[in-house]
Scaffold this motif. Structure first.
Motif, PDB file in Angstrom:
ATOM      1  N   LEU A 146       0.833  -1.202   0.000  1.00  0.00           N
ATOM      2  CA  LEU A 146       0.000   0.000   0.000  1.00  0.00           C
ATOM      3  C   LEU A 146       0.867   1.250   0.000  1.00  0.00           C
ATOM      4  CD1 LEU A 146      -2.926  -0.678   2.535  1.00  0.00           C
ATOM      5  CD2 LEU A 146      -2.756  -1.264   0.103  1.00  0.00           C
ATOM      6  N   LEU A 147       0.400   2.248  -0.724  1.00  0.00           N
ATOM      7  CA  LEU A 147       1.018   3.582  -0.707  1.00  0.00           C
ATOM      8  C   LEU A 147      -0.056   4.566  -0.272  1.00  0.00           C
ATOM      9  CD1 LEU A 147       2.872   3.455  -4.154  1.00  0.00           C
ATOM     10  CD2 LEU A 147       3.883   3.112  -1.893  1.00  0.00           C
ATOM     11  N   ARG A 148       0.339   5.817  -0.137  1.00  0.00           N
ATOM     12  CA  ARG A 148      -0.634   6.876   0.174  1.00  0.00           C
ATOM     13  C   ARG A 148      -1.021   7.558  -1.140  1.00  0.00           C
ATOM     14  NH1 ARG A 148      -3.045   6.511   4.631  1.00  0.00           N
ATOM     15  NH2 ARG A 148      -2.831   8.624   5.478  1.00  0.00           N
ATOM     16  N   TRP A 149      -2.299   7.885  -1.250  1.00  0.00           N
ATOM     17  CA  TRP A 149      -2.807   8.486  -2.488  1.00  0.00           C
ATOM     18  C   TRP A 149      -3.744   9.631  -2.128  1.00  0.00           C
ATOM     19  CZ3 TRP A 149      -7.751   8.692  -4.947  1.00  0.00           C
ATOM     20  CH2 TRP A 149      -7.717   9.070  -6.301  1.00  0.00           C
ATOM     21  N   SER A 150      -3.622  10.719  -2.876  1.00  0.00           N
ATOM     22  CA  SER A 150      -4.454  11.894  -2.609  1.00  0.00           C
ATOM     23  C   SER A 150      -5.552  12.006  -3.653  1.00  0.00           C
ATOM     24  CB  SER A 150      -3.581  13.160  -2.638  1.00  0.00           C
ATOM     25  OG  SER A 150      -4.399  14.302  -2.797  1.00  0.00           O
ATOM     26  N   GLU A 179      -2.174  12.247  -6.906  1.00  0.00           N
ATOM     27  CA  GLU A 179      -0.754  11.900  -6.796  1.00  0.00           C
ATOM     28  C   GLU A 179      -0.527  10.884  -5.679  1.00  0.00           C
ATOM     29  OE1 GLU A 179       1.517  12.900  -8.825  1.00  0.00           O
ATOM     30  OE2 GLU A 179       0.721  14.705  -9.783  1.00  0.00           O
ATOM     31  N   TRP A 180       0.528  10.100  -5.847  1.00  0.00           N
ATOM     32  CA  TRP A 180       0.895   9.084  -4.867  1.00  0.00           C
ATOM     33  C   TRP A 180       2.039   9.580  -3.993  1.00  0.00           C
ATOM     34  CZ3 TRP A 180      -1.221   3.947  -5.127  1.00  0.00           C
ATOM     35  CH2 TRP A 180      -2.048   3.717  -6.234  1.00  0.00           C
ATOM     36  N   SER A 181       2.061   9.105  -2.761  1.00  0.00           N
ATOM     37  CA  SER A 181       3.151   9.427  -1.840  1.00  0.00           C
ATOM     38  C   SER A 181       3.621   8.155  -1.147  1.00  0.00           C
ATOM     39  CB  SER A 181       2.698  10.453  -0.794  1.00  0.00           C
ATOM     40  OG  SER A 181       2.276  11.655  -1.414  1.00  0.00           O
ATOM     41  N   GLU A 182       4.781   8.256  -0.515  1.00  0.00           N
ATOM     42  CA  GLU A 182       5.351   7.081   0.162  1.00  0.00           C
ATOM     43  C   GLU A 182       4.480   6.684   1.361  1.00  0.00           C
ATOM     44  OE1 GLU A 182       8.961   7.825   2.375  1.00  0.00           O
ATOM     45  OE2 GLU A 182       8.600   9.972   2.298  1.00  0.00           O
ATOM     46  N   PRO A 183       4.635   5.441   1.851  1.00  0.00           N
ATOM     47  CA  PRO A 183       3.753   4.969   2.930  1.00  0.00           C
ATOM     48  C   PRO A 183       3.787   5.819   4.194  1.00  0.00           C
ATOM     49  CG  PRO A 183       4.944   3.129   1.953  1.00  0.00           C
ATOM     50  CD  PRO A 183       5.522   4.367   1.349  1.00  0.00           C
ATOM     51  N   ALA A 184       4.918   6.453   4.487  1.00  0.00           N
ATOM     52  CA  ALA A 184       5.018   7.223   5.730  1.00  0.00           C
ATOM     53  C   ALA A 184       4.463   8.639   5.593  1.00  0.00           C
ATOM     54  CB  ALA A 184       6.476   7.295   6.178  1.00  0.00           C
ATOM     55  N   ALA A 185       4.057   9.031   4.375  1.00  0.00           N
ATOM     56  CA  ALA A 185       3.655  10.425   4.142  1.00  0.00           C
ATOM     57  C   ALA A 185       2.411  10.797   4.936  1.00  0.00           C
ATOM     58  CB  ALA A 185       3.412  10.655   2.654  1.00  0.00           C
ATOM     59  N   ARG A 186       2.437  11.982   5.519  1.00  0.00           N
ATOM     60  CA  ARG A 186       1.271  12.564   6.200  1.00  0.00           C
ATOM     61  C   ARG A 186       0.585  13.579   5.284  1.00  0.00           C
ATOM     62  NH1 ARG A 186       3.309   8.781   9.773  1.00  0.00           N
ATOM     63  NH2 ARG A 186       2.316   8.999  11.812  1.00  0.00           N
ATOM     64  N   PHE A 187       1.364  14.099   4.337  1.00  0.00           N
ATOM     65  CA  PHE A 187       0.847  15.093   3.389  1.00  0.00           C
ATOM     66  C   PHE A 187       1.241  14.658   1.980  1.00  0.00           C
ATOM     67  CE2 PHE A 187       1.373  17.206   7.415  1.00  0.00           C
ATOM     68  CZ  PHE A 187       0.220  17.982   7.538  1.00  0.00           C
ATOM     69  N   CYS A 188       0.432  15.039   1.016  1.00  0.00           N
ATOM     70  CA  CYS A 188       0.720  14.708  -0.382  1.00  0.00           C
ATOM     71  C   CYS A 188       2.099  15.253  -0.759  1.00  0.00           C
ATOM     72  CB  CYS A 188      -0.355  15.292  -1.288  1.00  0.00           C
ATOM     73  SG  CYS A 188       0.026  15.089  -3.047  1.00  0.00           S
ATOM     74  N   SER A 189       2.917  14.419  -1.377  1.00  0.00           N
ATOM     75  CA  SER A 189       4.292  14.822  -1.692  1.00  0.00           C
ATOM     76  C   SER A 189       4.353  15.816  -2.844  1.00  0.00           C
ATOM     77  CB  SER A 189       5.135  13.587  -2.015  1.00  0.00           C
ATOM     78  OG  SER A 189       4.554  12.852  -3.078  1.00  0.00           O
ATOM     79  N   VAL A 190       3.225  16.079  -3.482  1.00  0.00           N
ATOM     80  CA  VAL A 190       3.206  17.066  -4.567  1.00  0.00           C
ATOM     81  C   VAL A 190       2.473  18.343  -4.145  1.00  0.00           C
ATOM     82  CG1 VAL A 190       2.442  17.523  -6.945  1.00  0.00           C
ATOM     83  CG2 VAL A 190       3.370  15.277  -6.335  1.00  0.00           C
ATOM     84  N   THR A 191       1.282  18.179  -3.531  1.00  0.00           N
ATOM     85  CA  THR A 191       0.443  19.370  -3.254  1.00  0.00           C
ATOM     86  C   THR A 191       0.360  19.721  -1.776  1.00  0.00           C
ATOM     87  OG1 THR A 191      -1.567  18.053  -2.993  1.00  0.00           O
ATOM     88  CG2 THR A 191      -0.994  18.788  -5.236  1.00  0.00           C
TER      89      THR A 191
END
Lengths: 391, 131
Positions: B25-29, B34-46
């Protein structure tokens, strides 16, 4: 308020014995460095009204040094933690406090004692000992623990993108050692060759033992005051002309510049702009060199050579004694001592004062100093000068 | 086993539930796509905070790597440890152990696939294999 042209100067420098010095705590080292720096400036400890303390990896000293030193009614006081960018940051905060009238004489100190008798240097920096909980600990669990393997991943990206070679990284190590041979403060003063570098054991491919900095016990302190007061003190003032910080906040995703471009690319030009000088006017470079690769990429990002040409630049002999761009003239963290950002800062002060003896660079009017922390995550820059800046 | 054990917390529970079933699983906004790494709390783009868990293809390419040489201690030699930065097809980077990787085949852009292993006392953890 903006400080377009700071009028502060570094007037005192204290350096303790460095390296495998056992039986003394970070606090012991800090007290010695501070009293030595204050005496160097020709000041009395009672005249110090500001203190910034940067603890190292052992994290066993902090702003409570105030009471250890018997200081009272201190006007600015904080523990500062910007990792390798801390020394530059502390001088910046000290200068701003002085410009703002908050304090008159501010001491900035770094102290650490991670080396233990009978234990390897690597054991002093085992990597972050965090609880292995949650997805944030996956890189650590996979084996990216200590700095060498993390910087190795960055260095390999640079090598792939620009053709940088291990021999070119080795040229950085050899140049640093050539300078260290002439530095009485340096831990490593035996001459070293490129062959020595190439045959040193692999720590984290592509980084070899001689690509890695030392680990040191010790402390360095500096004293900052107004340029006006500096003119009345004992040592030649080292004026602060400009500064910058940049913390890129790399994202772990496609398009990341990690390993290719660092915060130096923003921090350096900002500091030069504040100082009102161009990169071509810099006489001496004191670059944070936790690894050989860090020197190379920082020189590129500051603009001493084009992006991607750092390898050829360092291999040309430009940064070594007698070269066109004297760099890390005390041997840097690779060969002199590892006091985080105080390593480049202390040598910058010595060079700007003209007190570097055998290794003194003839032209030392302008010195550029870098600090780098985390894995290229945190960057600070100082532009220092032997002369006051005209307004 | 080179991997250190990792335990879950509330945030990571869905990640490790899926990992036990062999899914990454990854993080998705939803707002940015956009997709972010599993540890992301915020979208890595926006930098939006509307991240939710979403399954990755589990395929990607090698961005960089390091090799920590094996060591011999007390007559026991440990193997080299290869750790790669993998760019997943969706965009995020993961730093992963490449167990038993053929070092001659390590190359920037090399295809890799994610699978899972379970160290003793640990959740299932992702590892990468050269394709």
């Amino acid at each position: 308020m903006s400080i377009e042209s700071p009028r502060t100067a570094i007037v005192g420098l204290g350096i303790t014995e460095m390296g495998k010095v056992f039986g003394r705590s970070a606090v012991d080292f800090a007290v010695e460095a501070i009293t030595s720096a204050v005496a160097d400036a020709g000041l009395d400890l009672s005249e110090v009204d500001g203190l910034y303390v940067n603890p190292g990896i052992k994290n066993d000293t902090d702003m409570r040094l105030q009471s250890t030193l018997g200081m009272r009614d201190t006007r600015v006081l904080a523990t500062v933690q910007g990792f390798g960018s801390s020394a530059g940051q502390m001088v910046q905060y000290a200068s701003m406090a002085i410009e703002a009238g908050m304090a008159d004489v501010v001491v900035c100190v770094y102290a650490d004692a991670p080396l233990q008798e009978g234990k390897r240097a690597g054991a002093a920096y085992p990597g972050q000992a965090r609880a292995m909980v949650g997805v944030g600990s996956l890189p650590f669990a996979a084996g990216l623990k200590a700095a060498p393997e993390r910087y190795a991943v960055a260095a390999r990206r640079h090598m792939h993108a620009y053709g940088t070679t291990s021999e070119q990284l080795g040229a950085v190590a050899v140049a640093a050692r050539e300078w260290a041979v002439m530095n009485p403060h340096a831990q490593m003063r035996e001459p070293m060759t490129l062959e020595d570098h190439q045959s040193s054991r692999m720590i984290a491919d592509p980084l070899r033992l001689l690509d890695c900095c030392l680990v040191s016990n010790g402390a360095v302190a500096v004293v900052v005051t107004s340029a006006e007061r500096a003119a009345t003190l004992r040592q030649p003032p080292v004026h602060v002309w400009g500064w910058g910080q940049a913390h890129p906040g790399y994202v772990n995703r496609r398009g990341s510049e990690f390993g290719l471009v660092t915060g130096a690319a923003q921090s350096g030009p900002a500091a030069l702009k504040m100082a009102g000088v161009s990169v071509d006017e810099i006489d001496v470079r004191e670059i944070y060199d936790c690894f050989t690769y860090t020197t190379l990429v920082t020189l590129e990002d500051y603009g001493f050579c084009a992006k991607g040409e750092g390898g050829e630049f360092v291999a040309s002999g430009a940064i070594a004694p007698g070269g066109s761009h004297p760099t890390n003239t005390g041997g840097g963290e690779l060969s002199s001592y590892y006091m985080w950002g105080m390593t480049p800062l202390s040598e910058a002060i010595i060079q700007a004062r003209g007190q570097a003896g055998e290794r003194q660079v003839d032209r030392h009017d302008l010195v550029m100093v870098s600090g780098n922390g985390g894995v290229l995550d945190f960057h600070s820059t100082l532009i220092l000068s032997a002369h006051p800046k005209g307004r | 086993m080179a991997l250190a054990p990792v335990v879950r917390d509330d945030f990571s529970a869905p990640f490790f539930e899926a990992a036990a079933e062999g899914r990454l699983l990854l993080r998705w906004s939803p707002s940015s796509g956009e997709w972010s790494e599993p540890a992301a709390r915020f979208c890595s783009v926006t930098q939006s905070d509307d991240l939710e868990w979403r399954a990755s293809s589990g395929h990607g390419t090698l961005v960089s790597w390091t090799i920590k040489p094996g060591r011999t201690r007390d007559g026991v030699t440990t193997p080299d440890v290869v750790i790669g930065v993998v760019e997943l097809a969706e965009g995020p980077w993961l730093s992963l152990w490449l167990p038993e990787a053929d070092q001659d085949r390590l190359a920037v852009g090399a295809a890799v696939a994610v699978s899972f292993v379970q160290p003793e006392g640990s959740e299932h953890l992702p590892v990468a294999h050269l394709g």
